[in-house]
Motif scaffolding. Sequence first.
Motif, PDB file in Angstrom:
ATOM      1  N   ALA A 180      -8.518  21.968  -5.879  1.00  0.00           N
ATOM      2  CA  ALA A 180      -8.220  21.522  -4.516  1.00  0.00           C
ATOM      3  C   ALA A 180      -6.922  20.714  -4.501  1.00  0.00           C
ATOM      4  CB  ALA A 180      -9.381  20.685  -3.978  1.00  0.00           C
ATOM      5  N   ALA A 181      -6.736  19.897  -5.539  1.00  0.00           N
ATOM      6  CA  ALA A 181      -5.519  19.091  -5.601  1.00  0.00           C
ATOM      7  C   ALA A 181      -4.291  19.984  -5.796  1.00  0.00           C
ATOM      8  CB  ALA A 181      -5.626  18.086  -6.741  1.00  0.00           C
ATOM      9  N   PHE A 182      -4.410  20.966  -6.684  1.00  0.00           N
ATOM     10  CA  PHE A 182      -3.321  21.926  -6.925  1.00  0.00           C
ATOM     11  C   PHE A 182      -2.878  22.564  -5.616  1.00  0.00           C
ATOM     12  CE2 PHE A 182      -4.263  22.593 -11.566  1.00  0.00           C
ATOM     13  CZ  PHE A 182      -2.963  22.436 -11.989  1.00  0.00           C
ATOM     14  N   GLN A 183      -3.886  22.952  -4.820  1.00  0.00           N
ATOM     15  CA  GLN A 183      -3.552  23.722  -3.631  1.00  0.00           C
ATOM     16  C   GLN A 183      -2.951  22.875  -2.531  1.00  0.00           C
ATOM     17  OE1 GLN A 183      -6.941  26.397  -2.929  1.00  0.00           O
ATOM     18  NE2 GLN A 183      -5.819  27.675  -4.380  1.00  0.00           N
ATOM     19  N   SER A 184      -3.040  21.550  -2.699  1.00  0.00           N
ATOM     20  CA  SER A 184      -2.432  20.700  -1.684  1.00  0.00           C
ATOM     21  C   SER A 184      -0.981  20.360  -2.048  1.00  0.00           C
ATOM     22  CB  SER A 184      -3.254  19.420  -1.530  1.00  0.00           C
ATOM     23  OG  SER A 184      -3.202  18.691  -2.727  1.00  0.00           O
ATOM     24  N   LEU A 185      -0.526  20.833  -3.223  1.00  0.00           N
ATOM     25  CA  LEU A 185       0.856  20.527  -3.624  1.00  0.00           C
ATOM     26  C   LEU A 185       1.833  21.333  -2.774  1.00  0.00           C
ATOM     27  CD1 LEU A 185       0.487  20.516  -7.515  1.00  0.00           C
ATOM     28  CD2 LEU A 185       0.462  18.582  -5.948  1.00  0.00           C
ATOM     29  N   PRO A 186       2.991  20.738  -2.467  1.00  0.00           N
ATOM     30  CA  PRO A 186       3.954  21.436  -1.612  1.00  0.00           C
ATOM     31  C   PRO A 186       4.576  22.653  -2.308  1.00  0.00           C
ATOM     32  CG  PRO A 186       4.853  19.366  -2.418  1.00  0.00           C
ATOM     33  CD  PRO A 186       3.426  19.387  -2.829  1.00  0.00           C
ATOM     34  N   VAL A 187       4.566  23.786  -1.623  1.00  0.00           N
ATOM     35  CA  VAL A 187       5.074  25.038  -2.200  1.00  0.00           C
ATOM     36  C   VAL A 187       6.587  24.989  -2.419  1.00  0.00           C
ATOM     37  CG1 VAL A 187       5.042  27.536  -1.939  1.00  0.00           C
ATOM     38  CG2 VAL A 187       3.284  26.165  -0.845  1.00  0.00           C
ATOM     39  N   GLU A 188       7.277  24.262  -1.537  1.00  0.00           N
ATOM     40  CA  GLU A 188       8.748  24.274  -1.578  1.00  0.00           C
ATOM     41  C   GLU A 188       9.284  23.846  -2.942  1.00  0.00           C
ATOM     42  OE1 GLU A 188       7.210  21.984   0.725  1.00  0.00           O
ATOM     43  OE2 GLU A 188       6.748  23.744   1.944  1.00  0.00           O
ATOM     44  N   LEU A 189       8.611  22.833  -3.526  1.00  0.00           N
ATOM     45  CA  LEU A 189       9.081  22.328  -4.814  1.00  0.00           C
ATOM     46  C   LEU A 189       9.060  23.429  -5.858  1.00  0.00           C
ATOM     47  CD1 LEU A 189       7.468  18.805  -5.152  1.00  0.00           C
ATOM     48  CD2 LEU A 189       9.886  19.389  -5.101  1.00  0.00           C
ATOM     49  N   TYR A 190       8.035  24.274  -5.785  1.00  0.00           N
ATOM     50  CA  TYR A 190       7.911  25.327  -6.789  1.00  0.00           C
ATOM     51  C   TYR A 190       8.963  26.396  -6.582  1.00  0.00           C
ATOM     52  CZ  TYR A 190       3.759  23.099  -8.331  1.00  0.00           C
ATOM     53  OH  TYR A 190       2.900  22.173  -8.848  1.00  0.00           O
ATOM     54  N   ASP A 191       9.238  26.701  -5.312  1.00  0.00           N
ATOM     55  CA  ASP A 191      10.304  27.656  -5.033  1.00  0.00           C
ATOM     56  C   ASP A 191      11.616  27.139  -5.593  1.00  0.00           C
ATOM     57  OD1 ASP A 191       8.445  29.146  -3.797  1.00  0.00           O
ATOM     58  OD2 ASP A 191       8.945  28.485  -1.758  1.00  0.00           O
ATOM     59  N   ALA A 192      11.880  25.838  -5.362  1.00  0.00           N
ATOM     60  CA  ALA A 192      13.119  25.245  -5.859  1.00  0.00           C
ATOM     61  C   ALA A 192      13.179  25.330  -7.372  1.00  0.00           C
ATOM     62  CB  ALA A 192      13.215  23.795  -5.397  1.00  0.00           C
ATOM     63  N   ALA A 193      12.053  25.020  -8.032  1.00  0.00           N
ATOM     64  CA  ALA A 193      12.033  25.050  -9.495  1.00  0.00           C
ATOM     65  C   ALA A 193      12.298  26.453 -10.003  1.00  0.00           C
ATOM     66  CB  ALA A 193      10.680  24.561  -9.995  1.00  0.00           C
ATOM     67  N   VAL A 195      14.015  28.807  -8.480  1.00  0.00           N
ATOM     68  CA  VAL A 195      15.436  29.097  -8.271  1.00  0.00           C
ATOM     69  C   VAL A 195      16.256  28.479  -9.389  1.00  0.00           C
ATOM     70  CG1 VAL A 195      17.410  28.670  -6.764  1.00  0.00           C
ATOM     71  CG2 VAL A 195      15.204  29.319  -5.781  1.00  0.00           C
ATOM     72  N   ASP A 196      15.877  27.258  -9.791  1.00  0.00           N
ATOM     73  CA  ASP A 196      16.623  26.584 -10.851  1.00  0.00           C
ATOM     74  C   ASP A 196      16.307  27.138 -12.230  1.00  0.00           C
ATOM     75  OD1 ASP A 196      17.757  25.061  -8.977  1.00  0.00           O
ATOM     76  OD2 ASP A 196      16.538  23.279  -9.286  1.00  0.00           O
ATOM     77  N   GLY A 197      15.395  28.092 -12.305  1.00  0.00           N
ATOM     78  CA  GLY A 197      15.104  28.731 -13.582  1.00  0.00           C
ATOM     79  C   GLY A 197      14.212  27.913 -14.503  1.00  0.00           C
ATOM     80  N   ALA A 198      13.341  27.109 -13.936  1.00  0.00           N
ATOM     81  CA  ALA A 198      12.454  26.314 -14.780  1.00  0.00           C
ATOM     82  C   ALA A 198      11.374  27.202 -15.385  1.00  0.00           C
ATOM     83  CB  ALA A 198      11.802  25.212 -13.947  1.00  0.00           C
ATOM     84  N   SER A 199      11.004  26.917 -16.639  1.00  0.00           N
ATOM     85  CA  SER A 199       9.954  27.712 -17.275  1.00  0.00           C
ATOM     86  C   SER A 199       8.601  27.249 -16.747  1.00  0.00           C
ATOM     87  CB  SER A 199       9.994  27.534 -18.785  1.00  0.00           C
ATOM     88  OG  SER A 199       9.524  26.251 -19.117  1.00  0.00           O
ATOM     89  N   ARG A 200       7.574  28.039 -17.076  1.00  0.00           N
ATOM     90  CA  ARG A 200       6.231  27.699 -16.651  1.00  0.00           C
ATOM     91  C   ARG A 200       5.850  26.291 -17.132  1.00  0.00           C
ATOM     92  NH1 ARG A 200       1.736  30.472 -14.917  1.00  0.00           N
ATOM     93  NH2 ARG A 200       2.651  32.524 -14.901  1.00  0.00           N
ATOM     94  N   PHE A 201       6.170  26.014 -18.409  1.00  0.00           N
ATOM     95  CA  PHE A 201       5.810  24.719 -18.956  1.00  0.00           C
ATOM     96  C   PHE A 201       6.598  23.591 -18.280  1.00  0.00           C
ATOM     97  CE2 PHE A 201       6.524  21.228 -21.942  1.00  0.00           C
ATOM     98  CZ  PHE A 201       5.220  20.822 -22.119  1.00  0.00           C
ATOM     99  N   GLN A 202       7.919  23.845 -18.080  1.00  0.00           N
ATOM    100  CA  GLN A 202       8.727  22.812 -17.435  1.00  0.00           C
ATOM    101  C   GLN A 202       8.230  22.504 -16.033  1.00  0.00           C
ATOM    102  OE1 GLN A 202      12.472  24.769 -17.982  1.00  0.00           O
ATOM    103  NE2 GLN A 202      13.227  23.174 -19.374  1.00  0.00           N
ATOM    104  N   THR A 203       7.884  23.562 -15.302  1.00  0.00           N
ATOM    105  CA  THR A 203       7.376  23.356 -13.947  1.00  0.00           C
ATOM    106  C   THR A 203       6.134  22.471 -13.974  1.00  0.00           C
ATOM    107  OG1 THR A 203       8.025  25.635 -13.587  1.00  0.00           O
ATOM    108  CG2 THR A 203       6.848  24.549 -11.800  1.00  0.00           C
TER     109      THR A 203
END
Lengths: 292, 284
Positions: A180-193, A195-203
């Motif tokens: 439930a907590a995961f799903q409340s996280l803002p999606v935009e941040l992940y899109d930005a990450a 775009v910046d080429g962050a790996s799964r672990f870095q994200t």
Amino acid sequence: MFKGEERVRAIKVGFIVPGLLYLMLMAVFPMIWSFSLSFQRWKAATASPRVFVGLRNFYTIFFEDPRFWNSLRFTVFYVLIVVVIELFLGLLLAYILNEKIRFRNFFRVVFLFPMAAPPIGIAFMWRMLLNPDAGIMVKIMNSLGINVVRWLTDAKLTPFVLMSVDIWEWTPFMFLGLLAAFQSLPVELYDAAQVDGASRFQTFRFITFPLLLPIVVTLLLLRAIDAFKLFELVFGITGGGPGSSTESLSYYIYTVGFQYFDLGYACSLSWIFLGIVLLISNFLLQRLRKEV
Amino acid sequence: MRPKKRVSGFLIFAWIFLLLFTFWTLFPFFWGVITSIKSPGEQYSTAFLPHFQFKPSSYAWQVVLGQAEGERTRQGLRNSILISSLSSLLVLFMGALAGYSLARFRFHRWKNKDIAVWILSNRMFPPIAVAIPFFLIMRTLRLLDTLPAIIMAHVVYNLPLAIWLMIDFFRELPEEIEEAALIDGCSSFQAFLRIALPLSLPGIVAVYILCFIFSWNEFLFVVTLSYRKTMTMPVIIAGALTVRGLDFWKVSALSLLAVTPPVILAALTSRYLIRGLTLGAVKE
């Protein structure tokens, strides 16, 4: 908030009084009684009268009662281990199901089962599975060539058996809370990450983890407080044994109070237990207070 | 195409882990069902395919529900249903009122937050610490082994959580609707009864079901306050443990009777269950 004229005031006070009164009568008053009993010697099973003994009970607990220390040690050890393992398994599950996995809702409901069922029912179901003579778990393990018949008779292994059942029962709590907590996280941040080429672990390390940390701490505290009260699994699976290797604090107090009927001493033990639990709860209550 | 390949690797791992965990989670329930339809002679066998590996038998269910022990089981179910539904009703009544008061009005001498946190702190008490004074109170009142004693205990057990959650649910309703009603000439009691209460119905139902589940599952208070007439299903399971050991078929059937109702209720309210269990810290 509504403003205060007389009739509104009547509702404001009138509405809260029944609840508060009930808690005063049935929660505060019993604890006061228990507090006064903790300074008395009252062995209800014998004919000996109730006597005031001052701090004698507490002295006994701290300096002359190895069984108390044993149960405290076991309970703390138990809480630390189960809470950490449940957190990691729950985190992994929540992380997986946060992806676009099919049947997510199916898994969400299935994992509710263990924690919605009565703990004592679960304890007995596992007692059968683990039965050294006829339990299916033992048979499976033996057929794999692992000899585990001793797991409910060996004081070194039994605590871990209890922990496994606890992990079975409560990992879903961590998982569902975290999902439930995961799903409340803002999606935009992940899109930005992305775009910046962050790996799964870095994200995970730099976005998910910091955002999730407050809720993780809250869940850990909730779970720890609850695990500290461990009773049903001990009652149903091991009865505190072998020896007193799996005697939790709750179970020890239960034995003293309701089997030896040493009521004064049981109340002293209760108050020490209460002190410890309230100490941990305090952290949780402070966190929850901010959200009111 | 590298990223895509990585994702599918993750997916394979994810599915294996998920399936293993689902198996591990469901296996004890599955085994309970299988054992409850085995005849006593086969209760220790590893057979798990009804009709193919063993002949299903209704023996366990006949014993548990029929002539032999049916009266005891039915009494247990009746007690469980009565205690859970009545105690939750009382909790809901007091909880909704107190929750509304704390959500909508401002208290001065003690702040709302302090009252709410104090109420919740009652929930943190280890049940065993309360069980001893409770036992003594009920003994003094000559209420041991009666339904009111257990209902009263379960109300204290659930009330803090219910008030705490109701504050949250009423907070989520926009105040403006009630304010508009007040301007239109409703009394504040009518505003509560006709507007706030119906609008927060989903929350109220969720709190009721949550309290029902907790009360149904509660073991310690029942085992210390009852010895014969008022045993609930969880205590009846524990009573199936005899000196001879466990009759697997019987304990399985009894456990399933105790486990099924709360599990179904939880599945129906899964959204609110987590919110309730985390004291509102996690909202879905």
